[in-house]
Structure formats: C-alpha cells, structure tokens
Design a protein around this motif. Structure first.
Motif, PDB file in Angstrom:
ATOM      1  N   ASN A   1      -3.239  -7.128  -2.515  1.00 33.53           N
ATOM      2  CA  ASN A   1      -2.928  -6.380  -1.299  1.00 33.53           C
ATOM      3  C   ASN A   1      -1.439  -6.055  -1.173  1.00 33.53           C
ATOM      4  O   ASN A   1      -1.065  -5.143  -0.441  1.00 33.53           O
ATOM      5  CB  ASN A   1      -3.456  -7.100  -0.065  1.00 33.53           C
ATOM      6  CG  ASN A   1      -4.947  -6.870   0.125  1.00 33.53           C
ATOM      7  OD1 ASN A   1      -5.572  -6.121  -0.616  1.00 33.53           O
ATOM      8  ND2 ASN A   1      -5.523  -7.522   1.112  1.00 33.53           N
ATOM      9  N   GLU A   2      -0.581  -6.773  -1.891  1.00 35.87           N
ATOM     10  CA  GLU A   2       0.838  -6.396  -1.930  1.00 35.87           C
ATOM     11  C   GLU A   2       1.004  -5.034  -2.591  1.00 35.87           C
ATOM     12  O   GLU A   2       1.899  -4.266  -2.228  1.00 35.87           O
ATOM     13  CB  GLU A   2       1.651  -7.438  -2.699  1.00 35.87           C
ATOM     14  CG  GLU A   2       1.847  -8.742  -1.974  1.00 35.87           C
ATOM     15  CD  GLU A   2       2.601  -9.740  -2.846  1.00 35.87           C
ATOM     16  OE1 GLU A   2       3.731  -9.411  -3.279  1.00 35.87           O
ATOM     17  OE2 GLU A   2       2.057 -10.825  -3.085  1.00 35.87           O
ATOM     18  N   ILE A   3       0.152  -4.724  -3.554  1.00 36.28           N
ATOM     19  CA  ILE A   3       0.196  -3.411  -4.215  1.00 36.28           C
ATOM     20  C   ILE A   3      -0.174  -2.324  -3.213  1.00 36.28           C
ATOM     21  O   ILE A   3       0.425  -1.247  -3.185  1.00 36.28           O
ATOM     22  CB  ILE A   3      -0.736  -3.385  -5.446  1.00 36.28           C
ATOM     23  CG1 ILE A   3      -0.199  -4.321  -6.537  1.00 36.28           C
ATOM     24  CG2 ILE A   3      -0.945  -1.966  -5.957  1.00 36.28           C
ATOM     25  CD1 ILE A   3       1.182  -3.955  -7.079  1.00 36.28           C
ATOM     26  N   VAL A   4      -1.145  -2.598  -2.358  1.00 34.74           N
ATOM     27  CA  VAL A   4      -1.537  -1.631  -1.329  1.00 34.74           C
ATOM     28  C   VAL A   4      -0.379  -1.401  -0.360  1.00 34.74           C
ATOM     29  O   VAL A   4      -0.093  -0.263   0.023  1.00 34.74           O
ATOM     30  CB  VAL A   4      -2.813  -2.101  -0.600  1.00 34.74           C
ATOM     31  CG1 VAL A   4      -3.144  -1.185   0.564  1.00 34.74           C
ATOM     32  CG2 VAL A   4      -3.982  -2.181  -1.575  1.00 34.74           C
ATOM     33  N   GLU A   5       0.306  -2.461   0.019  1.00 35.89           N
ATOM     34  CA  GLU A   5       1.468  -2.315   0.901  1.00 35.89           C
ATOM     35  C   GLU A   5       2.581  -1.505   0.221  1.00 35.89           C
ATOM     36  O   GLU A   5       3.230  -0.683   0.862  1.00 35.89           O
ATOM     37  CB  GLU A   5       1.989  -3.678   1.347  1.00 35.89           C
ATOM     38  CG  GLU A   5       1.081  -4.357   2.346  1.00 35.89           C
ATOM     39  CD  GLU A   5       0.798  -3.500   3.574  1.00 35.89           C
ATOM     40  OE1 GLU A   5       1.747  -2.905   4.143  1.00 35.89           O
ATOM     41  OE2 GLU A   5      -0.381  -3.404   3.951  1.00 35.89           O
ATOM     42  N   PHE A   6       2.786  -1.749  -1.070  1.00 33.35           N
ATOM     43  CA  PHE A   6       3.767  -0.946  -1.812  1.00 33.35           C
ATOM     44  C   PHE A   6       3.375   0.524  -1.764  1.00 33.35           C
ATOM     45  O   PHE A   6       4.206   1.394  -1.491  1.00 33.35           O
ATOM     46  CB  PHE A   6       3.881  -1.428  -3.263  1.00 33.35           C
ATOM     47  CG  PHE A   6       4.551  -0.437  -4.174  1.00 33.35           C
ATOM     48  CD1 PHE A   6       5.878  -0.087  -3.991  1.00 33.35           C
ATOM     49  CD2 PHE A   6       3.846   0.164  -5.208  1.00 33.35           C
ATOM     50  CE1 PHE A   6       6.500   0.840  -4.829  1.00 33.35           C
ATOM     51  CE2 PHE A   6       4.451   1.082  -6.044  1.00 33.35           C
ATOM     52  CZ  PHE A   6       5.783   1.426  -5.853  1.00 33.35           C
ATOM     53  N   TYR A   7       2.098   0.822  -2.013  1.00 35.86           N
ATOM     54  CA  TYR A   7       1.639   2.208  -1.954  1.00 35.86           C
ATOM     55  C   TYR A   7       1.924   2.814  -0.578  1.00 35.86           C
ATOM     56  O   TYR A   7       2.445   3.927  -0.481  1.00 35.86           O
ATOM     57  CB  TYR A   7       0.132   2.310  -2.257  1.00 35.86           C
ATOM     58  CG  TYR A   7      -0.446   3.593  -1.726  1.00 35.86           C
ATOM     59  CD1 TYR A   7      -0.228   4.797  -2.394  1.00 35.86           C
ATOM     60  CD2 TYR A   7      -1.138   3.635  -0.510  1.00 35.86           C
ATOM     61  CE1 TYR A   7      -0.708   5.995  -1.875  1.00 35.86           C
ATOM     62  CE2 TYR A   7      -1.612   4.814   0.009  1.00 35.86           C
ATOM     63  CZ  TYR A   7      -1.392   5.989  -0.676  1.00 35.86           C
ATOM     64  OH  TYR A   7      -1.843   7.174  -0.169  1.00 35.86           O
ATOM     65  N   ARG A   8       1.574   2.104   0.478  1.00 38.91           N
ATOM     66  CA  ARG A   8       1.755   2.639   1.828  1.00 38.91           C
ATOM     67  C   ARG A   8       3.220   2.955   2.125  1.00 38.91           C
ATOM     68  O   ARG A   8       3.537   4.017   2.671  1.00 38.91           O
ATOM     69  CB  ARG A   8       1.204   1.660   2.863  1.00 38.91           C
ATOM     70  CG  ARG A   8      -0.316   1.593   2.858  1.00 38.91           C
ATOM     71  CD  ARG A   8      -0.824   0.510   3.776  1.00 38.91           C
ATOM     72  NE  ARG A   8      -2.276   0.527   3.844  1.00 38.91           N
ATOM     73  CZ  ARG A   8      -3.013  -0.524   4.146  1.00 38.91           C
ATOM     74  NH1 ARG A   8      -2.434  -1.686   4.435  1.00 38.91           N
ATOM     75  NH2 ARG A   8      -4.318  -0.435   4.180  1.00 38.91           N
ATOM     76  N   ARG A   9       4.107   2.032   1.768  1.00 35.16           N
ATOM     77  CA  ARG A   9       5.543   2.284   1.990  1.00 35.16           C
ATOM     78  C   ARG A   9       6.017   3.451   1.137  1.00 35.16           C
ATOM     79  O   ARG A   9       6.732   4.338   1.618  1.00 35.16           O
ATOM     80  CB  ARG A   9       6.365   1.031   1.647  1.00 35.16           C
ATOM     81  CG  ARG A   9       6.351  -0.044   2.694  1.00 35.16           C
ATOM     82  CD  ARG A   9       7.338  -1.160   2.371  1.00 35.16           C
ATOM     83  NE  ARG A   9       7.231  -1.667   1.012  1.00 35.16           N
ATOM     84  CZ  ARG A   9       6.414  -2.637   0.617  1.00 35.16           C
ATOM     85  NH1 ARG A   9       5.619  -3.230   1.480  1.00 35.16           N
ATOM     86  NH2 ARG A   9       6.406  -3.037  -0.634  1.00 35.16           N
ATOM     87  N   HIS A  10       5.661   3.445  -0.131  1.00 39.69           N
ATOM     88  CA  HIS A  10       6.118   4.481  -1.056  1.00 39.69           C
ATOM     89  C   HIS A  10       5.604   5.854  -0.621  1.00 39.69           C
ATOM     90  O   HIS A  10       6.361   6.830  -0.614  1.00 39.69           O
ATOM     91  CB  HIS A  10       5.660   4.141  -2.483  1.00 39.69           C
ATOM     92  CG  HIS A  10       6.284   5.000  -3.519  1.00 39.69           C
ATOM     93  ND1 HIS A  10       7.613   4.877  -3.890  1.00 39.69           N
ATOM     94  CD2 HIS A  10       5.774   6.010  -4.258  1.00 39.69           C
ATOM     95  CE1 HIS A  10       7.889   5.773  -4.818  1.00 39.69           C
ATOM     96  NE2 HIS A  10       6.787   6.480  -5.057  1.00 39.69           N
ATOM     97  N   TYR A  11       4.349   5.927  -0.243  1.00 45.11           N
ATOM     98  CA  TYR A  11       3.775   7.194   0.174  1.00 45.11           C
ATOM     99  C   TYR A  11       4.448   7.712   1.448  1.00 45.11           C
ATOM    100  O   TYR A  11       4.729   8.905   1.564  1.00 45.11           O
ATOM    101  CB  TYR A  11       2.262   7.062   0.391  1.00 45.11           C
ATOM    102  CG  TYR A  11       1.619   8.373   0.746  1.00 45.11           C
ATOM    103  CD1 TYR A  11       1.328   9.305  -0.254  1.00 45.11           C
ATOM    104  CD2 TYR A  11       1.326   8.697   2.065  1.00 45.11           C
ATOM    105  CE1 TYR A  11       0.753  10.526   0.065  1.00 45.11           C
ATOM    106  CE2 TYR A  11       0.758   9.911   2.389  1.00 45.11           C
ATOM    107  CZ  TYR A  11       0.472  10.821   1.382  1.00 45.11           C
ATOM    108  OH  TYR A  11      -0.081  12.033   1.705  1.00 45.11           O
ATOM    109  N   ARG A  12       4.709   6.801   2.388  1.00 42.53           N
ATOM    110  CA  ARG A  12       5.394   7.209   3.625  1.00 42.53           C
ATOM    111  C   ARG A  12       6.752   7.830   3.347  1.00 42.53           C
ATOM    112  O   ARG A  12       7.165   8.773   4.003  1.00 42.53           O
ATOM    113  CB  ARG A  12       5.585   6.000   4.548  1.00 42.53           C
ATOM    114  CG  ARG A  12       4.604   5.889   5.662  1.00 42.53           C
ATOM    115  CD  ARG A  12       4.976   4.865   6.720  1.00 42.53           C
ATOM    116  NE  ARG A  12       5.551   3.633   6.246  1.00 42.53           N
ATOM    117  CZ  ARG A  12       4.868   2.535   5.971  1.00 42.53           C
ATOM    118  NH1 ARG A  12       3.570   2.513   6.094  1.00 42.53           N
ATOM    119  NH2 ARG A  12       5.476   1.448   5.557  1.00 42.53           N
ATOM    120  N   HIS A  13       7.464   7.304   2.369  1.00 41.82           N
ATOM    121  CA  HIS A  13       8.826   7.778   2.081  1.00 41.82           C
ATOM    122  C   HIS A  13       8.870   8.947   1.111  1.00 41.82           C
ATOM    123  O   HIS A  13       9.786   9.761   1.179  1.00 41.82           O
ATOM    124  CB  HIS A  13       9.688   6.635   1.544  1.00 41.82           C
ATOM    125  CG  HIS A  13       9.947   5.583   2.571  1.00 41.82           C
ATOM    126  ND1 HIS A  13      10.788   5.773   3.642  1.00 41.82           N
ATOM    127  CD2 HIS A  13       9.452   4.341   2.710  1.00 41.82           C
ATOM    128  CE1 HIS A  13      10.801   4.699   4.397  1.00 41.82           C
ATOM    129  NE2 HIS A  13       9.993   3.808   3.853  1.00 41.82           N
TER     130      HIS A  13
END
Length: 125
Positions: free
Chosen positions: A28-40
C-alpha cells in the motif's frame, strides 16, 4: 533522476515518464506513492517488483482488469480485506498500471461487487 532501490526492498514502483523510482516495504506504500506522484505530475506508475507471499496464479488468470476476481481469489489469505497494493501487484503482473488498477477498483466498487472493510483494503460481496 531515478532513486535506486535496494535488492531487499520488496516493492518497487517507477514512473516511466520522469524516471522516478520508489521502493517500499508494504504494497500500500506503492499506492500512496502513485497517488502523490499522480497529483503532482499527472503520470501513472508501474510496479517493477512485488515480492508477495501469495501465488498470484490463484487470482484468476483472466483479464488484468478483473479486479473483483483477483480480490475474491486472494481474500481468504487476508484478514480484514486484501490490500489494494496486492491487487495492483496482481494486475500489474498482467500488464496494468497502478492507476489503471485503481480506476478499475473504483468502477467495480460502484457496481457493489467490492467494498472496503478498512481503508485501502478490499473484500468481495
């Protein structure tokens, strides 16, 4: 610039568009990375490595977008729902990006076939 991962990091995701790579201890840390990266950036990410303690072949060998089948197959192995990072790893091995998997999860949840027994964990009805 890419951030190198260590051989011991069980989960690694990368953005092919901007050459950024992140390692994580939990899926789930990978999912959080995706969410942050996609937002930016607006970029999707792919899983490069997912060391899992389950056999993903058990999770319906059908289409990568059949997240309900993946969740149903893996659910007996997880108390309180399958982590969405595990679902992303299973679909990623079949060619789906993290973003595509999260979109498909949302679509299937809207049909009522999946629910979230706790944050970022899925179960099938």
């Amino acid at each position: 610039m890419s951030q190198p991962h260590h051989d011991r990091t069980p989960f690694v995701a990368a953005c092919p568009d901007c050459d950024v790579e992140r390692g994580a201890e939990s899926p789930n840390e990978i999912v959080e990375f995706y969410r942050r990266h996609y937002r930016h950036t607006g970029h999707d990410v792919v899983l490069r490595r997912a060391d899992l303690d389950v056999e993903l072949e058990d999770a319906d060998a059908g289409a990568a977008t059949d997240v309900a089948a993946v969740v149903a197959a893996l659910e007996p192995r997880y108390e309180s729902g399958v982590p969405i990072g595990i679902v992303a790893a299973a679909t990623g091995r079949r060619g789906a990006t993290v973003g595509e998997t999260l979109e498909r999860i949302h679509e299937v949840r809207m049909t009522g076939a999946l629910y979230e027994p706790r944050d970022d964990h899925l179960a099938a009805f």
